[in-house]
Write an enzyme that holds these catalytic residues in place. Structure first.
Site, PDB file in Angstrom:
ATOM      1  N   GLY A  72       0.808  -1.215   0.000  1.00 38.00           N
ATOM      2  CA  GLY A  72       0.000   0.000   0.000  1.00 38.00           C
ATOM      3  C   GLY A  72       0.845   1.270   0.000  1.00 38.00           C
ATOM      4  N   THR A  73       1.918   1.269   0.757  1.00 38.85           N
ATOM      5  CA  THR A  73       2.748   2.480   0.849  1.00 38.85           C
ATOM      6  C   THR A  73       3.307   2.837  -0.520  1.00 38.85           C
ATOM      7  OG1 THR A  73       3.336   1.871   3.103  1.00 38.85           O
ATOM      8  CG2 THR A  73       4.773   3.462   2.011  1.00 38.85           C
ATOM      9  N   ASN A 153      -7.944   3.917   8.780  1.00 38.95           N
ATOM     10  CA  ASN A 153      -7.413   2.692   9.389  1.00 38.95           C
ATOM     11  C   ASN A 153      -7.410   2.728  10.911  1.00 38.95           C
ATOM     12  OD1 ASN A 153      -5.328   4.673   8.535  1.00 38.95           O
ATOM     13  ND2 ASN A 153      -3.985   3.372   9.757  1.00 38.95           N
ATOM     14  N   GLN A 181      -7.659  -0.195   3.279  1.00 33.04           N
ATOM     15  CA  GLN A 181      -8.447  -0.930   4.288  1.00 33.04           C
ATOM     16  C   GLN A 181      -9.768  -1.454   3.721  1.00 33.04           C
ATOM     17  OE1 GLN A 181      -7.591  -1.903   7.318  1.00 33.04           O
ATOM     18  NE2 GLN A 181      -5.685  -0.770   7.555  1.00 33.04           N
ATOM     19  N   SER A 201      -3.385  -3.564  -0.591  1.00 28.56           N
ATOM     20  CA  SER A 201      -2.271  -4.250   0.050  1.00 28.56           C
ATOM     21  C   SER A 201      -2.760  -5.639   0.463  1.00 28.56           C
ATOM     22  CB  SER A 201      -1.849  -3.433   1.275  1.00 28.56           C
ATOM     23  OG  SER A 201      -0.803  -4.089   1.939  1.00 28.56           O
ATOM     24  N   ALA A 202      -2.103  -6.676  -0.071  1.00 27.10           N
ATOM     25  CA  ALA A 202      -2.621  -8.045   0.098  1.00 27.10           C
ATOM     26  C   ALA A 202      -2.698  -8.488   1.556  1.00 27.10           C
ATOM     27  CB  ALA A 202      -1.734  -9.021  -0.690  1.00 27.10           C
ATOM     28  N   HIS A 203      -1.778  -8.003   2.400  1.00 24.91           N
ATOM     29  CA  HIS A 203      -1.767  -8.518   3.777  1.00 24.91           C
ATOM     30  C   HIS A 203      -2.917  -7.977   4.619  1.00 24.91           C
ATOM     31  CE1 HIS A 203       0.236  -5.145   6.167  1.00 24.91           C
ATOM     32  NE2 HIS A 203       0.456  -4.736   4.934  1.00 24.91           N
ATOM     33  N   THR A 240      12.041  -6.998 -10.922  1.00 33.10           N
ATOM     34  CA  THR A 240      11.427  -8.305 -11.164  1.00 33.10           C
ATOM     35  C   THR A 240      10.190  -8.473 -10.295  1.00 33.10           C
ATOM     36  OG1 THR A 240      13.588  -9.191 -11.697  1.00 33.10           O
ATOM     37  CG2 THR A 240      11.881 -10.797 -11.129  1.00 33.10           C
ATOM     38  N   CYS A 330      -1.564  13.211  20.820  1.00 34.74           N
ATOM     39  CA  CYS A 330      -0.203  13.513  21.274  1.00 34.74           C
ATOM     40  C   CYS A 330      -0.311  14.456  22.465  1.00 34.74           C
ATOM     41  CB  CYS A 330       0.578  14.232  20.176  1.00 34.74           C
ATOM     42  SG  CYS A 330       0.680  13.314  18.651  1.00 34.74           S
TER      43      CYS A 330
HETATM   44  N1  PLP Z   1      -2.767   2.997   3.849  1.00 38.08           N
HETATM   45  C1  PLP Z   1      -3.524   2.570   4.863  1.00 38.08           C
HETATM   46  C2  PLP Z   1      -4.870   3.158   5.093  1.00 38.08           C
HETATM   47  C3  PLP Z   1      -3.053   1.552   5.699  1.00 38.08           C
HETATM   48  O1  PLP Z   1      -3.820   1.122   6.717  1.00 38.08           O
HETATM   49  C4  PLP Z   1      -1.772   0.997   5.450  1.00 38.08           C
HETATM   50  C5  PLP Z   1      -1.217  -0.027   6.359  1.00 38.08           C
HETATM   51  O2  PLP Z   1      -1.458  -0.005   7.536  1.00 38.08           O
HETATM   52  C6  PLP Z   1      -1.040   1.472   4.363  1.00 38.08           C
HETATM   53  C7  PLP Z   1      -1.554   2.473   3.587  1.00 38.08           C
HETATM   54  C8  PLP Z   1       0.307   0.903   4.037  1.00 38.08           C
HETATM   55  O3  PLP Z   1       0.195  -0.376   3.488  1.00 38.08           O
HETATM   56  P1  PLP Z   1       1.447  -1.378   3.449  1.00 38.08           P
HETATM   57  O4  PLP Z   1       1.620  -1.901   4.817  1.00 38.08           O
HETATM   58  O5  PLP Z   1       1.063  -2.440   2.493  1.00 38.08           O
HETATM   59  O6  PLP Z   1       2.613  -0.582   2.955  1.00 38.08           O
END
Ligand code: PLP
Length: 386
Positions: A72-73, A153, A181, A201-203, A240, A330
């Site tokens: 995802g990042t 998230n 999410q 993001s697959a995980h 790759t 915070c």
């Molecule tokens: N965006 C959101 C809303 C997320 O919850 C996350 C992961 O927690 C990410 C992006 C990042 O995904 P990844 O862990 O696959 O880089």
């Protein structure tokens, strides 16, 4: 030893054994490089392209609109950076409750490329103010990119992609939504939605870690690469391909989508059970974000009453065998804290926990988790008594 309870599924989900089995099979028989032209390479290429086709079908898009990434990042980075670079973007509009994959990226773009950055106000549940968005779009006068996440998230608060996307497109701006999410948990037809970029993001849906994808609407598909050094992914992402991960992700999405309604019913039931039990057992707790039926059914954020040594909360819960994640506003002097909870304007100091559910959790786990939470919150000055 007491069995441990995992309720941190917004951080990551356990791999579905059926996905692991498929990945093992691909690992055993298919080690070629998909860019090689010989039979070994062609076999790996077939695995990658079948996966792309399957993912595209589940999301109602063309296979060419799916770019595989490391998660995802990277997908968020690719969307934002390539859109700004090749779309003449001079103004980015987002919200303070986005994931850091978006916030840190747009902050860097604003600083380095002198792009104007507007953070929309959010309401007490973390929903961006759409009237403010319209005003900004009306007066922007510059090519604008809007990035607003589909589901938060930390809070579970969601936006209506249809409503926001139409508004953004009405003013000729580009629309990126971090859907990390929600892809794999909601039925989304991305072609029918007014959205230009979406991420997965697959995980997050019982697939492997380190693999995800970016959806780019067709006419945007030939923007420059984020990573250079190879012509993979139609020159959009050199390197790759993660063949095993990509195959696993496609299988995970297939399982998530084909069994989706059943999973949603089960997981939403767990969330509603947790809400009911928390109200009963910890009556002075409140909830951060939306907890209605319109919220993300996998996430529940609980604002706890103040109690001694609250900063030890996650540690104590972990000792008790409960895995959840934390976050509070915070407070001055504190290095940690959640930028999301802080943006809600709640008083600093009160601890918060995010409980996040998956189809692999049970009602009995939720019941035990709430009792553990109650025990830790009500310890009152007896930290050793656990
Ligand atoms: N965006 C959101 C809303 C997320 O919850 C996350 C992961 O927690 C990410 C992006 C990042 O995904 P990844 O862990 O696959 O880089």
């Amino acid at each position: 030893m007491r069995p441990r309870i995992y309720l941190d599924n917004a951080a990551t989900t356990p791999l579905d054994p059926r996905v692991a089995e498929l990945m093992k099979d691909v690992m055993d028989r298919c080690f070629g490089n998909p860019s090689s032209t010989h039979a070994f390479g062609r076999e790996a290429r077939t695995v990658v392209e079948r996966a792309r086709k399957s993912i595209a079908e589940w999301l109602g898009v063309a296979p060419g609109e799916i770019i595989f990434t490391s998660g995802g990042t990277e997908a968020d980075n690719m969307a934002l950076r390539t859109c700004v670079r090749s779309g003449d973007i001079r103004h980015i509009v987002t919200s303070p409750v986005e994931h850091h994959a978006v916030l840190h990226t747009v902050e860097e773009l604003a600083q380095r490329d002198r792009i104007k950055l507007t953070l929309l106000p959010v309401d007490s549940e973390g929903r961006p103010d759409l009237k403010a968005l319209e005003k900004v779009l009306q007066t922007s006068g510059e090519r604008t990119l809007v990035s607003l996440m589909h589901a938060n998230n930390e809070l579970g608060t969601m936006i209506d992609l249809e409503e926001v996307g139409h508004l953004v497109h009405h003013y000729g701006a580009c629309f990126h939504s971090d859907t990390v999410q929600t892809i794999g948990h909601y039925s989304l037809n991305l072609h029918r939605l007014p959205i230009d970029y979406a991420c997965a993001s697959a995980h997050k849906f019982h697939g492997p870690k380190g693999v995800g994808f970016l959806y780019l609407r067709g006419e945007l598909a030939h923007r420059g690469p984020l990573l250079t050094g190879g012509s993979q992914e139609r020159n959009m992402r050199a390197g790759t391909e993660n063949v095993y991960g990509i195959a696993g992700m496609a299988k995970a999405l297939e399982l998530a989508m084909s069994e989706r309604e059943h999973h949603e019913r089960h997981v939403r039931g767990l969330k509603n059970l947790a809400i009911r039990l928390i109200k009963q057992h910890i009556p002075d707790a409140e909830f951060n974000g939306d907890i209605s039926e319109n919220s993300l059914y996998t996430v529940l954020n609980v604002l706890l009453p103040e109690f001694p040594d609250a900063d030890m909360l996650l540690f104590r819960l972990d000792i008790e065998g409960l895995a959840v994640s934390g976050g509070s506003a915070c407070s001055s002097g504190s290095l940690k804290g959640s930028h999301v909870i802080e943006a809600l304007g709640k008083p600093a100091g009160r601890p918060a926990v995010r409980i996040s559910f998956s189809r692999m959790n049970t009602a009995s786990e939720v019941e035990q988790a709430v009792l553990l939470l109650k025990k830790v919150v009500h310890l009152k000055n007896q930290p050793q008594a656990l």
